[in-house]
Write a protein that holds these residues in place. Structure first.
Motif, short mmCIF file in Angstrom:
data_model
loop_
_atom_site.label_atom_id
_atom_site.label_comp_id
_atom_site.label_asym_id
_atom_site.label_seq_id
_atom_site.Cartn_x
_atom_site.Cartn_y
_atom_site.Cartn_z
N PRO A 100 -4.04 1.62 11.20
CA PRO A 100 -4.76 1.04 12.33
C PRO A 100 -5.86 0.08 11.85
O PRO A 100 -6.39 0.21 10.76
N PHE A 101 -6.15 -0.86 12.70
CA PHE A 101 -7.26 -1.79 12.45
C PHE A 101 -8.56 -0.99 12.52
O PHE A 101 -8.71 -0.13 13.39
N ILE A 102 -9.50 -1.26 11.63
CA ILE A 102 -10.79 -0.57 11.62
C ILE A 102 -11.88 -1.57 11.97
O ILE A 102 -12.30 -2.37 11.13
N PRO A 103 -12.34 -1.57 13.24
CA PRO A 103 -13.31 -2.57 13.68
C PRO A 103 -14.59 -2.62 12.84
O PRO A 103 -15.18 -3.67 12.66
N GLY A 104 -15.02 -1.48 12.30
CA GLY A 104 -16.25 -1.45 11.51
C GLY A 104 -16.21 -2.36 10.30
O GLY A 104 -17.25 -2.82 9.81
N LYS A 105 -15.02 -2.67 9.80
CA LYS A 105 -14.90 -3.56 8.63
C LYS A 105 -15.35 -4.99 8.95
O LYS A 105 -15.69 -5.74 8.04
N LEU A 106 -15.36 -5.35 10.23
CA LEU A 106 -15.79 -6.70 10.60
C LEU A 106 -17.25 -6.94 10.27
O LEU A 106 -17.64 -8.05 9.91
N ASP A 107 -18.07 -5.88 10.38
CA ASP A 107 -19.50 -6.02 10.10
C ASP A 107 -19.77 -6.27 8.63
O ASP A 107 -20.86 -6.72 8.26
N GLU A 108 -18.79 -5.98 7.77
CA GLU A 108 -18.96 -6.18 6.33
C GLU A 108 -18.67 -7.62 5.91
O GLU A 108 -18.81 -7.96 4.75
N GLN A 109 -18.25 -8.45 6.85
CA GLN A 109 -17.86 -9.83 6.54
C GLN A 109 -18.93 -10.80 7.02
O GLN A 109 -18.96 -11.13 8.20
N PRO A 110 -19.79 -11.27 6.14
CA PRO A 110 -20.81 -12.22 6.59
C PRO A 110 -20.18 -13.57 6.95
O PRO A 110 -19.28 -14.04 6.27
N LEU A 111 -20.64 -14.13 8.04
CA LEU A 111 -20.14 -15.43 8.47
C LEU A 111 -21.29 -16.17 9.13
O LEU A 111 -21.91 -15.66 10.05
N ASN A 112 -21.60 -17.34 8.61
CA ASN A 112 -22.64 -18.17 9.22
C ASN A 112 -22.35 -19.62 8.87
O ASN A 112 -22.80 -20.13 7.86
N LEU A 113 -21.55 -20.26 9.73
CA LEU A 113 -21.19 -21.66 9.53
C LEU A 113 -21.74 -22.48 10.69
O LEU A 113 -21.23 -22.43 11.80
N GLY A 114 -22.80 -23.24 10.42
CA GLY A 114 -23.39 -24.08 11.46
C GLY A 114 -22.73 -25.45 11.51
O GLY A 114 -22.23 -25.94 10.50
N PHE A 115 -22.72 -26.04 12.70
CA PHE A 115 -22.15 -27.38 12.86
C PHE A 115 -22.67 -27.98 14.17
O PHE A 115 -23.25 -27.28 15.00
N MET A 116 -22.47 -29.26 14.32
CA MET A 116 -22.81 -29.95 15.56
C MET A 116 -21.55 -30.13 16.39
O MET A 116 -20.53 -30.58 15.86
N LEU A 117 -21.62 -29.75 17.66
CA LEU A 117 -20.51 -30.02 18.56
C LEU A 117 -20.75 -31.40 19.13
O LEU A 117 -21.68 -31.61 19.91
N GLU A 118 -19.92 -32.36 18.71
CA GLU A 118 -20.13 -33.75 19.06
C GLU A 118 -18.99 -34.36 19.87
O GLU A 118 -19.07 -35.52 20.28
N GLU A 119 -17.93 -33.56 20.07
CA GLU A 119 -16.76 -34.14 20.71
C GLU A 119 -15.97 -33.07 21.47
O GLU A 119 -15.84 -31.94 21.03
N VAL A 120 -15.45 -33.47 22.63
CA VAL A 120 -14.49 -32.67 23.39
C VAL A 120 -13.18 -33.43 23.31
O VAL A 120 -13.15 -34.66 23.38
N VAL A 121 -12.08 -32.69 23.15
CA VAL A 121 -10.78 -33.32 22.95
C VAL A 121 -9.77 -32.70 23.92
O VAL A 121 -9.78 -31.49 24.14
N LEU A 122 -8.90 -33.55 24.48
CA LEU A 122 -7.72 -33.07 25.19
C LEU A 122 -6.63 -32.95 24.14
O LEU A 122 -6.28 -33.94 23.49
N TYR A 123 -6.13 -31.74 23.94
CA TYR A 123 -5.07 -31.49 22.96
C TYR A 123 -3.75 -31.22 23.66
O TYR A 123 -3.71 -30.65 24.75
N ARG A 124 -2.66 -31.59 22.96
CA ARG A 124 -1.31 -31.22 23.38
C ARG A 124 -0.77 -30.26 22.32
O ARG A 124 -0.94 -30.47 21.13
N THR A 125 -0.12 -29.18 22.78
CA THR A 125 0.49 -28.20 21.88
C THR A 125 1.90 -28.67 21.54
O THR A 125 2.70 -28.94 22.43
N ASN A 126 2.18 -28.78 20.25
CA ASN A 126 3.51 -29.12 19.77
C ASN A 126 4.08 -27.93 19.02
O ASN A 126 3.80 -27.73 17.84
N ILE A 127 4.85 -27.11 19.73
CA ILE A 127 5.44 -25.91 19.14
C ILE A 127 6.37 -26.32 18.00
O ILE A 127 7.12 -27.29 18.11
N GLY A 128 6.32 -25.57 16.91
CA GLY A 128 7.22 -25.85 15.79
C GLY A 128 6.66 -26.82 14.76
O GLY A 128 7.33 -27.15 13.79
N THR A 129 5.44 -27.32 14.98
CA THR A 129 4.82 -28.19 13.99
C THR A 129 3.56 -27.51 13.45
O THR A 129 3.01 -26.62 14.07
#
Length: 186
Positions: A139-168
């Motif tokens: 089984p997945f152990i949710p507590g393991k998520l707390d052991e993974q440090p993550l801190n990636l800052g960025f600027m949100l500068e753009e909104v995009v309309l995306y098309r999904t291309n299945i198989g690519t």
């Protein structure tokens, strides 16, 4: 048939940094399908299949709604899951709490509804999907998520309309971009 969605674009350098994090996470969290780093994004409104005229109307209304919206800082700062606790369906990176992101999503969502789209009504839960479908031997152990440090800052500068291309790979193709106002010299 292709599906379309509006999303906050994550900058390329942040995607590359996240690719390194995902390579490490993959070793500890066996999910069946990992998102290609080029496909990382923040979904604002999922449209599904859409006729061209309706897409054009949505783009026009989104463009108008975002014309005075400033770029703003965000950070991927944690990990979480959706679905069953012991066998999650979705593995994601959380985003820092942001009134600007909530307002941006509201503007895009409202514009898409005005264009005639029927959108999902679940509360907005901002995240970046990393992987899908747990396939670990135990089984997945949710507590393991707390052991993974993550801190990636960025600027949100753009909104995009995306098309999904299945198989690519990557599978999300930018169709139209909406640049947010810069906060200073570039």
């Amino acid at each position: 048939m292709s599906h379309y969605f509006f999303a906050g674009k994550i900058p390329e350098e942040t995607k590359l940094a996240m690719k390194g994090n995902m390579d490490e996470l993959r070793k500890q969290f066996p999910f069946r399908r990992w998102v290609h780093h080029e496909d990382l994004h923040i979904t604002l409104a999922f449209l599904g299949a859409a006729p061209e005229g309706k897409l054009e109307k949505a783009c026009s209304l989104v463009g108008r709604a975002l014309a005075t919206t400033d770029a703003f800082p965000l950070a991927m700062n944690g990990l979480g899951t959706f679905g069953r606790k012991d066998s999650p369906r979705v593995f994601w990176a959380s985003l820092s709490k942001s009134e600007q992101l909530t307002k941006l999503r509201g503007s895009v969502f409202t514009a898409c509804e005005e264009a005639g789209f029927q959108l999902e009504t679940r509360p907005f839960s901002p995240h970046v999907t990393l992987a899908r479908n747990w396939e670990g031997e135990g089984p997945f152990i949710p507590g393991k998520l707390d052991e993974q440090p993550l801190n990636l800052g960025f600027m949100l500068e753009e909104v995009v309309l995306y098309r999904t291309n299945i198989g690519t790979t990557p599978k999300y193709e930018p169709i139209k971009r909406f640049r947010l106002k810069s906060l200073g010299p570039q």
